[in-house]
Design a protein around this motif. Structure first.
Motif, PDB file in Angstrom:
ATOM      1  N   TYR B  53       0.836  -1.205   0.000  1.00  0.00           N
ATOM      2  CA  TYR B  53       0.000   0.000   0.000  1.00  0.00           C
ATOM      3  C   TYR B  53       0.864   1.247   0.000  1.00  0.00           C
ATOM      4  CZ  TYR B  53      -3.540  -3.424   1.121  1.00  0.00           C
ATOM      5  OH  TYR B  53      -4.351  -4.500   1.067  1.00  0.00           O
ATOM      6  N   LEU B  56       2.044   1.768  -3.458  1.00  0.00           N
ATOM      7  CA  LEU B  56       0.972   2.196  -4.365  1.00  0.00           C
ATOM      8  C   LEU B  56       0.488   3.601  -4.047  1.00  0.00           C
ATOM      9  CD1 LEU B  56      -1.259  -0.982  -4.660  1.00  0.00           C
ATOM     10  CD2 LEU B  56      -0.250   0.245  -6.560  1.00  0.00           C
ATOM     11  N   PRO B  58       1.551   6.786  -3.600  1.00  0.00           N
ATOM     12  CA  PRO B  58       1.724   8.015  -4.380  1.00  0.00           C
ATOM     13  C   PRO B  58       0.956   7.997  -5.697  1.00  0.00           C
ATOM     14  CG  PRO B  58       3.850   6.900  -4.001  1.00  0.00           C
ATOM     15  CD  PRO B  58       2.816   6.111  -3.300  1.00  0.00           C
ATOM     16  N   GLN B  59       1.068   6.881  -6.411  1.00  0.00           N
ATOM     17  CA  GLN B  59       0.372   6.756  -7.691  1.00  0.00           C
ATOM     18  C   GLN B  59      -1.140   6.885  -7.494  1.00  0.00           C
ATOM     19  OE1 GLN B  59       1.683   4.947 -11.131  1.00  0.00           O
ATOM     20  NE2 GLN B  59       0.057   6.366 -11.568  1.00  0.00           N
ATOM     21  N   LEU B  60      -1.651   6.199  -6.495  1.00  0.00           N
ATOM     22  CA  LEU B  60      -3.098   6.220  -6.279  1.00  0.00           C
ATOM     23  C   LEU B  60      -3.575   7.617  -5.876  1.00  0.00           C
ATOM     24  CD1 LEU B  60      -3.734   2.817  -4.487  1.00  0.00           C
ATOM     25  CD2 LEU B  60      -4.432   3.486  -6.780  1.00  0.00           C
ATOM     26  N   ILE B  62      -2.370  10.533  -6.641  1.00  0.00           N
ATOM     27  CA  ILE B  62      -2.423  11.415  -7.806  1.00  0.00           C
ATOM     28  C   ILE B  62      -3.583  11.041  -8.717  1.00  0.00           C
ATOM     29  CG2 ILE B  62      -1.204  11.950  -9.942  1.00  0.00           C
ATOM     30  CD1 ILE B  62       1.316  12.173  -8.360  1.00  0.00           C
ATOM     31  N   ILE B  63      -3.784   9.738  -8.874  1.00  0.00           N
ATOM     32  CA  ILE B  63      -4.867   9.312  -9.749  1.00  0.00           C
ATOM     33  C   ILE B  63      -6.230   9.727  -9.202  1.00  0.00           C
ATOM     34  CG2 ILE B  63      -6.096   7.233 -10.460  1.00  0.00           C
ATOM     35  CD1 ILE B  63      -3.449   6.059 -11.256  1.00  0.00           C
ATOM     36  N   ILE B  65      -6.937  12.265  -7.156  1.00  0.00           N
ATOM     37  CA  ILE B  65      -7.164  13.716  -7.194  1.00  0.00           C
ATOM     38  C   ILE B  65      -7.286  14.230  -8.616  1.00  0.00           C
ATOM     39  CG2 ILE B  65      -6.201  15.975  -6.608  1.00  0.00           C
ATOM     40  CD1 ILE B  65      -4.812  14.598  -4.243  1.00  0.00           C
TER      41      ILE B  65
END
Lengths: 280, 333, 432
Positions: B53, B56, B58-60, B62-63, B65
């Motif tokens: 988790y 994952l 940072p990627q999540l 940004i996705i 927002i």
């Protein structure tokens, strides 16, 4: 290795010709005068205005504030390209590592959450995205320029594909040696992914470098102009009194190609075979 | 299809070459193992309560927002007819969708998009692969070829469009003059077929380097020992490619297939915009260009959002299809 | 080093205080290249002319991108003070009640005089409401005019036509002399919207859309318009008219190369033509049909207008009003007219240009203004139609199909009317 045949070279030469000829033509064309280009189109001959055109685009202080110079636009493009490429690689390698090498609940769900972002490009959701940026007060910032572009799955998807093709034995061996997830990632996976990282870096750098619509919407300060926006500014001459300064547009385009080319040349050695001592 | 290494007794036990065992059975997209490991590609995995988790996150973040938040808004506005400035909006339910799907013009655009996507994907992939295999094979001049083929990728889209447009200019385009030699009078912007042809050519041209880079990096990742073994095993270059190299490239090829389909659907927008010279008229256009025309230029938020959602569904179905039917043929390790 | 630094700090502090008094206003526009540079020059002139206001122009790409950016910014409360909106987008912004402050109200409130009669006729109504109050401030205006290849006329021994009947008489001679008699660059603007104004025919119900949004319908199945396109099609088949698609330049090029006798272009095109035309050229009015009763009225403006966005402070609004006043001053108008080729929009500026002898030097520059100053008719002032950019796209599509033989003129206009009316009905709902 097997012998190369003449035929292979012919195919490659033809490929290079198809790919490079238009660029050569663009360069030659940039040395002609604008009206001449408008009348006669592209040119394969030397136009003789090389020095003046390139001097103009590099040094002229354009715009209302005089902040639009070739150098400044280059710097902005550079920040956009580098920031985007580095951010993309870091984010997507971490995410792909989690997806491939860890067993955890909801992994499939998360994969699809990330993957779905391929379905709706920024251009299609650009107005709501802009509203979000305004809410977060990120307009006219580099953060606001770069971060929203990172919200897509390409990198993650690619590293996932790649990690899956890495032999399981490597992890088994590493675990026998007592490596934890961090050590395995840094010592084994990152060196192994060098070619991939180079490929992704080149692609993403160019993608960030060439952004146009998003920066136009996001920034109102002339200090944020990028090269591509400068090119578009030249070409967008409205029906009416003038013809575009094609020569300057082409000259800027040629200049805009140089940094990505440098990147490619720098990363060349990552592409060279036989460097990887850890054979897959 | 068998994995490459099974054909290579020489490679077995060869230094440093590990052979993955054959894994029969497709990995299953949905359901699959109850343990929930994503597609269970790895026999061995770490398990940790929080690390994945963390990776994952940072990627999540940004996705969520910057993708889901605006996307939900886009989907929401597809059920409304609203004044662009946000003063008034009328809830119209599915009207925007039915309006779009009733229109014969829209269906025509959808048909063209399908053909266009198939052509661009096929040619961009095959030419990219051909060049990558050849560049990987030559020793002398290898770096020069590579550089020349990659750096073209850096050309800015508006300029690529401009060059494409000038090459196809009705009055002075070199390609048009060339075609006249063969008795074909190309009229881009006037003749539907000719315009479509030029769009495919320019779109493919722009995408070749992308595929070349990834295929090449995939090829360079193939261990030397495997190649040597393959060279001993299969005398014919073509057979060697077909039975050894291609299966090893499959994961890359699958990734590129999806990327090229999305490229042809979405990213060719800039090429089309330039080729139709800002005015679609009776020229072929793709679905995403229609979204742009109606939304960004026409300020019809509801109608264009509905089209975006339809487009999303199309791509989603297409992607699921690709994962279910193509990825199961892809061998990892 | 330290000394230098403190000096710099001082100057920064000083310049900050000196500009502190000035009110900052922003202007988003959709112009680039030379026209964008002229906008910067005009802004600098305004800032030099007074000290209370500081205007910053920002280029937002194309007309469409500028409008979309302006709308998006308005929705999140970040709108500029001034937004440039092009002719086809006018209905979008004017019908959004509350998005803009009408220019006339703004100027009067700031204590300036506003005289509608100071503007030339073809400019007055397009960006105004149905009572004639200026909502947008006309800025860059152009008119569709006919450019003439002088050599072609000499060779064929014909005069420049005033009406399409005269053109029909001259066309065979021009063709015989080896020229394409006619090309044009924008069928929507030149042969549809301005066909209605030049021939004084109603374009849409509800007073061409000015009076109301609800139930506005196109009247493009007008027999005269159908006749015009039947003629164009027939001319094309006989070789009197050539069509190279919807791209502006593809059609202009044959004229520049001296292959065509007449080209319908924009009044602002002459600057570019001077650089690229390979023969002497002149210009005259866009022809009309002598057979249509009451035809020969003025055309209305193309181009774009400036809108003052609402939701700004009184000081800023006052600055916008000052700037609008500044823009309409004869000197600035004349400067802009000369620098860009767009027409001057006030009578005073036109007179100034005449006095200065500008039109002796460049007679072509006067044609557009004269055409806008022709007597007006009931239907010559333009249109106010929602979703008009999309309606234009439908027209362009159908016109392309007419000339490629995929449809008949009658069917094409039936389609345009049907699909256009559906869009207008949808637009009426958005205001709901």
């Amino acid at each position: 290795m097997y012998r190369t045949k003449i035929f292979d070279h012919v195919i490659l030469m033809f490929g290079v010709f198809i790919m490079v000829a238009p660029v050569v033509v663009a360069f030659m064309t940039s040395t002609h005068e604008a009206a001449d280009i408008h009348r006669n189109g592209l040119s394969l001959t030397w136009g003789g205005h090389f020095v003046e055109t390139y001097q103009t685009v590099l040094t002229r202080e354009g715009g209302f504030t005089g902040k639009i110079t070739g150098f400044n636009m280059m710097l902005n493009s550079m920040i956009l390209g580098l920031g985007f490429a580095v951010g993309k690689i870091v984010l997507s390698m971490l995410a792909a590592y989690a997806l491939v090498y860890f067993r955890f609940p909801l992994a499939t769900f998360f994969f699809w959450v990330i993957f779905t972002t391929l379905l709706l490009p920024l251009e299609v959701r650009i107005l709501p995205s802009y509203e979000v940026m305004n809410t977060l007060k990120l307009t006219n910032t580099y953060t606001g320029l770069i971060v929203p572009l990172l919200a897509s799955a390409t990198g993650t998807f690619y590293f996932r594909q790649f990690f899956k093709s890495v032999p399981d034995e490597l992890l088994e061996a590493a675990r026998i040696d007592g490596a934890g997830p961090f050590k395995f990632f840094i010592d084994v996976l990152v060196p192994l992914s060098r070619t991939m990282m180079a490929a992704i870096f080149i692609i993403m750098f160019v993608y960030g470098w060439n952004q146009y619509l998003w920066p136009t919407l996001m920034t109102t300060d002339e200090g944020f102009f990028t090269l591509v926006r400068g090119i578009k500014q030249i070409l967008l001459v409205w029906v009416g009194s003038n013809i575009p300064d094609y020569n300057e547009a082409f000259a800027l385009a040629i200049l805009a190609m140089l940094p990505p080319v440098m990147i490619v040349v720098i990363f060349q050695r990552w592409f060279i075979k036989g460097l990887t001592e850890s054979d897959k | 299809m068998s994995t490459a290494t099974d054909l290579l007794p020489a490679a077995r036990g060869g230094t440093g070459t590990k052979t993955g065992g054959r894994r029969f059975g497709a990995f299953r997209l949905f359901g699959g193992q109850s343990s929930g490991g994503e597609s269970a590609a790895k026999r061995v995995q770490f398990s940790s309560p929080f690390l994945p988790y963390l990776f994952l996150a940072p990627q999540l973040a940004i996705i969520f927002i910057f993708f889901y938040w605006p996307s939900v808004q886009a989907i929401q506005s597809s059920f409304y007819l609203e004044d662009p400035f946000g003063f008034g909006s009328t809830f119209v339910g599915m009207t925007n969708y039915t309006d779009v799907l009733k229109s014969g013009e829209y269906l025509g655009i959808a048909r063209f998009t399908a053909v266009f996507t198939a052509l661009v994907t096929f040619f961009a992939l095959s030419i990219g692969l051909l060049l990558a295999v050849k560049a990987d094979g030559v020793i002398r001049g290898n770096a020069a070829y590579r550089t020349l083929l990659i750096w073209v990728y850096a050309i800015a889209p508006p300029v690529a469009g401009l060059i494409g447009m000038m090459f196809f200019d009705q009055h002075i385009g070199p390609i048009v003059e060339l075609a006249r030699w063969f008795g074909w009078d190309i009229k881009v912007g006037l003749n539907y077929f000719d315009t479509a042809f030029s769009m495919v050519v320019v779109s493919v041209w722009k995408q070749i380097p992308y595929n070349f880079i990834f295929f090449l990096s995939g090829l360079q990742g193939i261990p030397v020992s495997v190649r040597e073994a393959a060279a001993i095993d299969c005398r014919s270059g073509f057979r060697r490619f077909w039975t050894v190299i291609l299966p090893l490239l499959a994961p890359t090829a699958f990734f590129l297939l999806i990327i090229n389909v999305t490229y042809a659907l979405f990213d060719t927008f800039g090429v089309i915009d330039v080729m139709v010279k800002d005015k679609a008229a009776n020229n072929p256009i793709t679905l995403v260009y229609k979204v742009y025309m109606d939304g960004f230029r026409g300020n019809d938020l509801g109608g264009s959002s509905a089209q975006s959602v339809i487009l999303m569904l199309i791509v989603f179905v297409l992607t699921i299809f690709q994962f279910r039917f193509i990825e199961r043929r892809v061998h990892y390790n | 080093m330290f000394k230098k630094f403190s000096l710099a700090a001082l100057t920064i502090a000083f310049s900050a205080t000196s500009s502190f008094a000035a009110t900052n206003i922003t202007w988003w526009h959709g112009m680039a290249g030379r026209n964008g540079e002229v906008i910067n020059e005009v802004s600098k002139k305004f800032n030099e002319a007074q000290s209370a206001c500081a205007l910053t122009p920002v280029s937002k790409g194309t007309y469409e991108e500028a409008l979309a950016s302006g709308i998006a910014a308005f929705r999140s409360g970040e709108q500029p003070n001034i937004l440039q909106v092009f002719d086809a987008g006018a209905a979008t912004i004017i019908n959004a009640k509350g998005a803009v402050i009408p220019a006339e109200d703004l100027i009067i409130k700031a204590g300036h005089n506003f005289d509608r009669n100071a503007f030339i006729d073809g400019v007055r109504y397009f960006y105004a409401d149905s009572e004639g109050k200026f909502v947008g401030m006309p800025f860059n205006s152009s008119a569709p005019i006919m450019y003439i290849n002088d050599e072609a006329l000499k060779k064929a021994g014909v005069e420049a036509p005033k009406t399409w009947e005269e053109f029909e008489a001259a066309a065979p001679k021009l063709k015989e002399a080896g020229y394409i008699p006619l090309v044009q660059s924008q069928l929507t603007w030149q042969f549809t919207e301005n066909f209605f104004s030049r021939n004084n025919i109603q374009f849409a119900t509800n007073n061409n859309g000015y009076d109301a949004v609800v139930d506005t319908q196109l009247k493009v199945t007008d027999p005269n318009l159908i006749m015009m396109f039947d003629k164009l099609k027939a001319w094309k088949d006989e070789g009197y008219f050539a069509f190279y698609g919807a791209g502006w330049n593809d059609n202009q090029k044959v004229f520049e190369e001296g292959k065509a006798a007449f080209w319908i272009g924009s009044s602002g095109s002459f600057g570019g033509l001077q650089k690229t035309a390979q023969m002497p050229f002149s210009a005259t009015f866009l022809p009309y049909w002598g057979s249509i009763k009451g035809a020969g009225t003025n055309s209305f403006i193309g181009g774009a207008a400036l809108f003052a966005m609402s939701g700004k402070s009184d000081e800023e609004n006052k600055c916008v009003a000052d700037f609008f006043q500044f823009l309409t001053s004869p000197e600035i108008q004349y400067f802009y007219h000369k620098a860009t080729g767009y027409v001057a929009i006030t009578k005073a500026a036109y007179e100034l240009a005449q006095k200065d002898g500008y039109y002796k030097e460049k007679p072509v520059a006067e044609v557009g203004i004269k055409q806008l100053m022709l007597p007006a008719g009931d239907w010559s002032k333009g249109y106010r139609l929602g979703f008009y950019p999309q309606i234009r796209e439908i027209m362009e599509r159908e016109y392309g199909r007419i000339f490629s033989g995929e449809t008949t003129v009658k069917d094409a206009f039936d389609t345009i009317e049907k699909e256009g009316n559906e869009l207008l009905a949808r637009f009426a709902k958005t205001a709901g």
